[in-house]
Design an enzyme around this catalytic site. Structure first.
Site, short mmCIF file in Angstrom:
data_model
loop_
_atom_site.label_atom_id
_atom_site.label_comp_id
_atom_site.label_asym_id
_atom_site.label_seq_id
_atom_site.Cartn_x
_atom_site.Cartn_y
_atom_site.Cartn_z
N GLY A 75 32.58 71.80 21.85
CA GLY A 75 33.89 71.43 21.33
C GLY A 75 34.14 69.92 21.33
O GLY A 75 33.21 69.13 21.48
N LEU B 49 35.08 68.44 18.67
CA LEU B 49 34.18 68.27 17.53
C LEU B 49 34.36 66.90 16.85
O LEU B 49 35.47 66.41 16.70
CB LEU B 49 34.42 69.39 16.52
N HIS C 224 28.91 67.03 15.02
CA HIS C 224 29.01 68.49 14.98
C HIS C 224 29.23 68.96 13.54
O HIS C 224 28.63 69.93 13.10
CB HIS C 224 30.20 68.96 15.82
N GLY D 85 21.29 69.17 17.12
CA GLY D 85 21.18 67.75 16.80
C GLY D 85 19.97 67.12 17.49
O GLY D 85 19.66 67.43 18.63
N LYS D 86 19.34 66.18 16.78
CA LYS D 86 18.24 65.41 17.37
C LYS D 86 18.76 64.48 18.47
O LYS D 86 17.98 63.94 19.24
CB LYS D 86 17.55 64.59 16.29
N LYS D 87 20.06 64.27 18.48
CA LYS D 87 20.67 63.43 19.52
C LYS D 87 20.27 63.93 20.91
O LYS D 87 20.01 63.14 21.81
CB LYS D 87 22.19 63.48 19.35
N GLN E 282 16.68 68.70 24.70
CA GLN E 282 17.32 70.01 24.56
C GLN E 282 16.76 70.74 23.34
O GLN E 282 16.40 71.93 23.41
CB GLN E 282 18.83 69.83 24.42
P1 AMP Z 1 27.61 69.38 22.27
O1 AMP Z 1 28.97 69.80 21.85
O2 AMP Z 1 27.55 67.98 22.83
O3 AMP Z 1 26.93 70.40 23.13
O4 AMP Z 1 26.73 69.29 20.94
C1 AMP Z 1 26.58 70.41 20.10
C2 AMP Z 1 25.51 70.13 19.10
O5 AMP Z 1 25.86 68.98 18.31
C3 AMP Z 1 24.15 69.80 19.75
O6 AMP Z 1 23.11 70.42 19.01
C4 AMP Z 1 24.08 68.31 19.65
O7 AMP Z 1 22.77 67.80 19.61
C5 AMP Z 1 24.79 68.07 18.32
N1 AMP Z 1 25.28 66.69 18.24
C6 AMP Z 1 26.06 66.04 19.15
N2 AMP Z 1 26.27 64.77 18.76
C7 AMP Z 1 25.60 64.60 17.59
C8 AMP Z 1 25.41 63.51 16.71
N3 AMP Z 1 25.96 62.32 16.92
N4 AMP Z 1 24.66 63.71 15.61
C9 AMP Z 1 24.09 64.92 15.37
N5 AMP Z 1 24.22 65.99 16.16
C10 AMP Z 1 24.97 65.84 17.27
#
Ligand code: AMP
Length: 273
Positions: free
Chosen positions: A28, A30, A34, A144-146, A150
């Site tokens: 979340g 977002l 996301h 995300g590749k970020k 993971q």
């Molecule tokens: P999170 O809410 O942080 O668990 O992220 C959920 C998904 O969004 C994960 O697959 C993250 O890698 C992806 N994500 C988070 N930040 C970015 C970003 N800046 N660019 C691309 N994907 C992202």
């Protein structure tokens, strides 16, 4: 858009679906990162399910679980506008029971880098993603590749557990000045945000060095550390796509990773080459 809050509701909903199902698991708050995953899923699948769950088991004691940003209303609107079909927002007790059966992250790749500084973090990530995969039974799941390690570990879990799911890696979305979008960026003061730019700057410098012929990891990491000097760096590392440490860069099979604190806020970023 359906709002679902129990595993039973989600399972019932899933039974009603025909065709391909895209799944985007999130915690979340977002942002456009996301959203890029969500939009891709909406484009590539007949149905898209998004989950929002701040997963307690992936936070270590003393981390920011309690204060992790929660923006339920805004998130709901974002999903609705993006064309999401179902939003799953469960409570913790609906997901976890007492004394559970547990999944362990791989002993090596789950306990280096992020896993070294956050031991047990990936156990929690894989535990919850595995549960969510069972509930959603997606055709494709978007990550995300970020969060590069993971992503690698989820691809590994999918292989090791014979999941018939296509894991779709998505590009890192950045602010125009280079800062990788993260829900945790809201913790940064304006001054800290400026300082945080050193992270993407160090990665750009690494890419430039590599492109101009410098392939030695040690030399590249040193140049990055010089830029990152004002921050509290946890690691700067160069790995291949399977998270083996690299002595030298090979184009097409290299990821350069950074984790650093800016004030109290821990940020990660990386570049794929
Ligand atoms: P999170 O809410 O942080 O668990 O992220 C959920 C998904 O969004 C994960 O697959 C993250 O890698 C992806 N994500 C988070 N930040 C970015 C970003 N800046 N660019 C691309 N994907 C992202």
């Amino acid at each position: 858009m359906e709002i679902l809050s129990t595993p039973q509701e989600l399972q019932e909903y899933r039974k009603s679906l025909d065709g391909s199902v895209g799944f985007v698991p999130t915690m979340g708050a977002l942002h456009k990162g996301h959203l890029s995953l969500i939009e891709r899923s909406v484009k590539e699948n007949d149905h898209t399910v998004v989950s929002i769950f701040v997963n307690p088991t992936q936070f270590l004691p003393g981390e920011d679980f309690e204060k992790y940003p929660r923006k339920e209303e805004a998130d709901r609107k974002i999903c609705e506008l993006a064309g999401v079909d179902a939003l799953f927002m469960p409570q913790k007790d609906a997901i976890y029971s007492e004394d559970e059966v547990l999944i362990k992250a791989p002993k090596q790749k789950g306990y280096i880098l992020e896993g070294h500084f956050r031991p047990g973090h990936f156990d929690g990530v894989l535990q919850v993603v595995n549960k969510l995969f069972h509930l959603v039974r997606p055709t494709r799941a978007y990550f995300g590749k970020k969060d590069a390690q993971q992503l690698y570990l989820i691809q590994k879990m999918v292989r090791d557990f014979f999941w018939d799911i296509e894991i779709v890696p998505c590009e890192i979305v950045r602010d125009p000045d280079g800062l990788a979008l993260s829900s945790r960026n809201v913790y940064l003061s304006p001054q800290e945000r400026q300082k945080a730019l050193l992270i993407s700057k160090s990665l750009k410098r690494a890419a430039k060095l590599a492109q101009s012929g410098e392939r030695r990891s040690e030399v590249i990491k040193e140049a990055m550390m010089a830029i990152l000097e004002p921050l509290k760096v946890e690691y700067v590392e160069i790995v291949d796509r399977n998270f083996n440490i690299r002595e030298s860069i090979e184009f097409g099979d290299t990821i350069i990773l950074v984790a650093a604190y800016v004030g109290e806020t821990r940020l990660i970023d990386n570049i794929w080459m």
